[in-house]
Design a protein around this motif. Structure first.
Motif, PDB file in Angstrom:
ATOM      1  N   ILE A 108       0.856  -1.174   0.000  1.00  0.00           N
ATOM      2  CA  ILE A 108       0.000   0.000   0.000  1.00  0.00           C
ATOM      3  C   ILE A 108       0.898   1.231   0.000  1.00  0.00           C
ATOM      4  O   ILE A 108       1.509   1.560   1.012  1.00  0.00           O
ATOM      5  CB  ILE A 108      -0.932   0.021   1.232  1.00  0.00           C
ATOM      6  N   LYS A 109       1.007   1.867  -1.142  1.00  0.00           N
ATOM      7  CA  LYS A 109       1.818   3.072  -1.257  1.00  0.00           C
ATOM      8  C   LYS A 109       0.886   4.275  -1.234  1.00  0.00           C
ATOM      9  O   LYS A 109       0.047   4.446  -2.120  1.00  0.00           O
ATOM     10  CB  LYS A 109       2.625   3.049  -2.557  1.00  0.00           C
ATOM     11  N   THR A 110       1.029   5.105  -0.204  1.00  0.00           N
ATOM     12  CA  THR A 110       0.102   6.219   0.003  1.00  0.00           C
ATOM     13  C   THR A 110       0.730   7.536  -0.436  1.00  0.00           C
ATOM     14  O   THR A 110       1.946   7.709  -0.406  1.00  0.00           O
ATOM     15  CB  THR A 110      -0.301   6.319   1.478  1.00  0.00           C
ATOM     16  N   ARG A 111      -0.159   8.482  -0.824  1.00  0.00           N
ATOM     17  CA  ARG A 111       0.272   9.810  -1.240  1.00  0.00           C
ATOM     18  C   ARG A 111       0.130  10.799  -0.097  1.00  0.00           C
ATOM     19  O   ARG A 111      -0.803  10.705   0.705  1.00  0.00           O
ATOM     20  CB  ARG A 111      -0.554  10.268  -2.450  1.00  0.00           C
ATOM     21  N   LYS A 112       1.034  11.740  -0.031  1.00  0.00           N
ATOM     22  CA  LYS A 112       1.015  12.711   1.062  1.00  0.00           C
ATOM     23  C   LYS A 112      -0.259  13.545   1.036  1.00  0.00           C
ATOM     24  O   LYS A 112      -0.798  13.863  -0.028  1.00  0.00           O
ATOM     25  CB  LYS A 112       2.239  13.618   0.991  1.00  0.00           C
ATOM     26  N   THR A 113      -0.749  13.872   2.225  1.00  0.00           N
ATOM     27  CA  THR A 113      -1.906  14.733   2.502  1.00  0.00           C
ATOM     28  C   THR A 113      -3.218  14.188   1.954  1.00  0.00           C
ATOM     29  O   THR A 113      -4.235  14.872   2.023  1.00  0.00           O
ATOM     30  CB  THR A 113      -1.693  16.172   1.982  1.00  0.00           C
ATOM     31  N   PHE A 114      -3.227  12.967   1.439  1.00  0.00           N
ATOM     32  CA  PHE A 114      -4.469  12.402   0.902  1.00  0.00           C
ATOM     33  C   PHE A 114      -5.219  11.703   2.033  1.00  0.00           C
ATOM     34  O   PHE A 114      -4.627  11.018   2.871  1.00  0.00           O
ATOM     35  CB  PHE A 114      -4.166  11.407  -0.217  1.00  0.00           C
ATOM     36  N   ASP A 115      -6.544  11.867   2.070  1.00  0.00           N
ATOM     37  CA  ASP A 115      -7.373  11.221   3.083  1.00  0.00           C
ATOM     38  C   ASP A 115      -7.858   9.874   2.571  1.00  0.00           C
ATOM     39  O   ASP A 115      -8.654   9.811   1.625  1.00  0.00           O
ATOM     40  CB  ASP A 115      -8.581  12.103   3.437  1.00  0.00           C
ATOM     41  N   TYR A 116      -7.392   8.802   3.211  1.00  0.00           N
ATOM     42  CA  TYR A 116      -7.761   7.448   2.799  1.00  0.00           C
ATOM     43  C   TYR A 116      -8.790   6.864   3.764  1.00  0.00           C
ATOM     44  O   TYR A 116      -8.718   7.082   4.975  1.00  0.00           O
ATOM     45  CB  TYR A 116      -6.536   6.535   2.783  1.00  0.00           C
ATOM     46  N   ILE A 117      -9.739   6.119   3.219  1.00  0.00           N
ATOM     47  CA  ILE A 117     -10.655   5.306   4.007  1.00  0.00           C
ATOM     48  C   ILE A 117     -10.498   3.860   3.530  1.00  0.00           C
ATOM     49  O   ILE A 117     -10.747   3.562   2.354  1.00  0.00           O
ATOM     50  CB  ILE A 117     -12.121   5.740   3.856  1.00  0.00           C
ATOM     51  N   PHE A 118     -10.080   2.989   4.425  1.00  0.00           N
ATOM     52  CA  PHE A 118      -9.866   1.595   4.060  1.00  0.00           C
ATOM     53  C   PHE A 118     -11.005   0.721   4.585  1.00  0.00           C
ATOM     54  O   PHE A 118     -11.700   1.068   5.531  1.00  0.00           O
ATOM     55  CB  PHE A 118      -8.529   1.098   4.611  1.00  0.00           C
ATOM     56  N   PHE A 119     -11.208  -0.423   3.920  1.00  0.00           N
ATOM     57  CA  PHE A 119     -12.219  -1.427   4.232  1.00  0.00           C
ATOM     58  C   PHE A 119     -13.625  -0.970   3.840  1.00  0.00           C
ATOM     59  O   PHE A 119     -14.609  -1.491   4.357  1.00  0.00           O
ATOM     60  CB  PHE A 119     -12.164  -1.831   5.714  1.00  0.00           C
ATOM     61  N   ASP A 120     -13.704  -0.023   2.930  1.00  0.00           N
ATOM     62  CA  ASP A 120     -14.982   0.454   2.406  1.00  0.00           C
ATOM     63  C   ASP A 120     -15.046   0.150   0.920  1.00  0.00           C
ATOM     64  O   ASP A 120     -14.336   0.768   0.118  1.00  0.00           O
ATOM     65  CB  ASP A 120     -15.127   1.955   2.654  1.00  0.00           C
ATOM     66  N   PRO A 121     -15.891  -0.795   0.499  1.00  0.00           N
ATOM     67  CA  PRO A 121     -15.940  -1.148  -0.928  1.00  0.00           C
ATOM     68  C   PRO A 121     -16.414  -0.012  -1.823  1.00  0.00           C
ATOM     69  O   PRO A 121     -16.158  -0.015  -3.022  1.00  0.00           O
ATOM     70  CB  PRO A 121     -16.929  -2.326  -0.960  1.00  0.00           C
ATOM     71  N   LYS A 122     -17.099   0.986  -1.242  1.00  0.00           N
ATOM     72  CA  LYS A 122     -17.575   2.116  -2.036  1.00  0.00           C
ATOM     73  C   LYS A 122     -16.447   3.060  -2.436  1.00  0.00           C
ATOM     74  O   LYS A 122     -16.644   3.947  -3.271  1.00  0.00           O
ATOM     75  CB  LYS A 122     -18.635   2.888  -1.259  1.00  0.00           C
ATOM     76  N   ARG A 123     -15.278   2.905  -1.809  1.00  0.00           N
ATOM     77  CA  ARG A 123     -14.151   3.796  -2.098  1.00  0.00           C
ATOM     78  C   ARG A 123     -13.315   3.307  -3.282  1.00  0.00           C
ATOM     79  O   ARG A 123     -12.248   3.847  -3.547  1.00  0.00           O
ATOM     80  CB  ARG A 123     -13.256   3.913  -0.868  1.00  0.00           C
TER      81      ARG A 123
END
Length: 303
Positions: A200-215
């Motif tokens: 899982i490579k994340t981008r700075k300042t981005f808001d992530y929501i995990f375990f939500d299939p709608k995302r």
């Protein structure tokens, strides 16, 4: 002369590398602590043992690194028929200037009863720990209950509740998440177990929501998390691991049908100690989760 100079330079390089490795290894200490937890009739034997061990670890960290004392108290209310009862439970005790990386061996318990037949649990623990430093990457991680809004942050669940995770960091980096249960199983829940994305490579300042299939499925097929406690209270621990640098994942295996890959707690501890020893910018946030059977409600009070 040139050849001798090159040899001296190589020797100096090897020496400096060995010295740096030794210094990094010395950052991790073996610590010991003990604590006596006094039950009052409202705690189950399992709760008394768990809390005695938690406080013993805090005592070990405090002795080794010092502490800033705080306390989180959980109020639990039970409704059975027309009656309602409540009790208080402490989930975490102190903010210490060190981090507990993992146990060495099993906690040792000495259990007795006082004159009112309440449990007295004395616990001794031994483990690996390191001092907190200001080089670890900062990040925000929140456990969310039954919704994806940050206002739904909660670590207290009821049987059948859904769990989501909010994450954001000020720098690009790599993320993994683990969930430990009371049977010393540690499940690798991120990266998702059903997808083909291995990091899982994340981008700075981005808001992530995990375990939500709608995302969406930027990180592969999304696993959904439903918290269960059909027979009684259960206590889990969530570990959020983040670093600006890539790191090798632990070895996990699919052991239980329908569950994410898993490793035992001892192997997880060894892995965490190793990767943190080699990466001083790695940050780890752990959160206690309580899952209650249906019909109970919980509230956290912070002091």
């Amino acid at each position: 002369m040139k050849r001798n100079a090159i040899l001296r330079l190589l020797a100096l390089t090897v020496f400096l590398f060995s010295a740096a490795a030794a210094m990094m290894a010395n950052d991790i200490k073996t610590v010991e602590g003990e604590y006596t937890f006094l039950g009052d009739g409202r705690h189950s034997p399992a709760e008394c043992k768990r809390l005695a061990a938690e406080y013993a670890r805090v005592a070990a960290l405090k002795d080794a690194f010092g502490a800033i004392l705080t306390q989180d108290i959980m109020q639990t209310e039970s409704i059975r028929g027309d009656s309602e009862t409540s009790h208080f439970l402490s989930l975490s005790s102190s903010e210490v200037k060190g981090e507990w990386l993992g146990d060495i061996g099993e906690p040792e318990y000495d259990i007795s009863l006082d004159q009112d037949a309440n449990l007295i649990v004395h616990c001794k623990v031994k483990g690996r720990a390191k001092a907190l430093n200001n080089r670890a990457a900062e990040f925000e991680a929140l456990v969310l209950r039954n919704g994806t809004d940050r206002r739904q942050a909660d670590t207290n669940f009821r049987h059948g509740d859904r769990m989501y995770l909010y994450f954001s960091a000020p720098v690009n980096g790599y993320l993994s998440v683990f969930l430990a249960d009371e049977q010393d199983n540690v499940f690798a829940i991120l990266p998702y177990s059903t997808g083909d994305v291995h990091e899982i490579k994340t981008r700075k300042t981005f808001d992530y929501i995990f375990f939500d299939p709608k995302r969406g499925n930027d990180f592969g097929n999304v696993d959904e998390l439903i918290m269960t406690a059909p027979e009684g209270e259960e206590f889990n621990k969530l570990y959020v691991v983040f670093s600006p640098e890539p790191y090798a994942p632990p070895v996990v295996k699919f052991k239980y049908a329908g569950a994410p890959p898993v490793m035992d707690r001892e192997e997880f501890t060894k892995w965490l100690v190793k990767v943190r020893r080699n990466d001083e910018r790695m940050g780890v946030k752990s959160m206690n989760l309580m899952i209650s059977p249906s019909g109970r409600k919980t509230e956290t009070i912070n002091y």
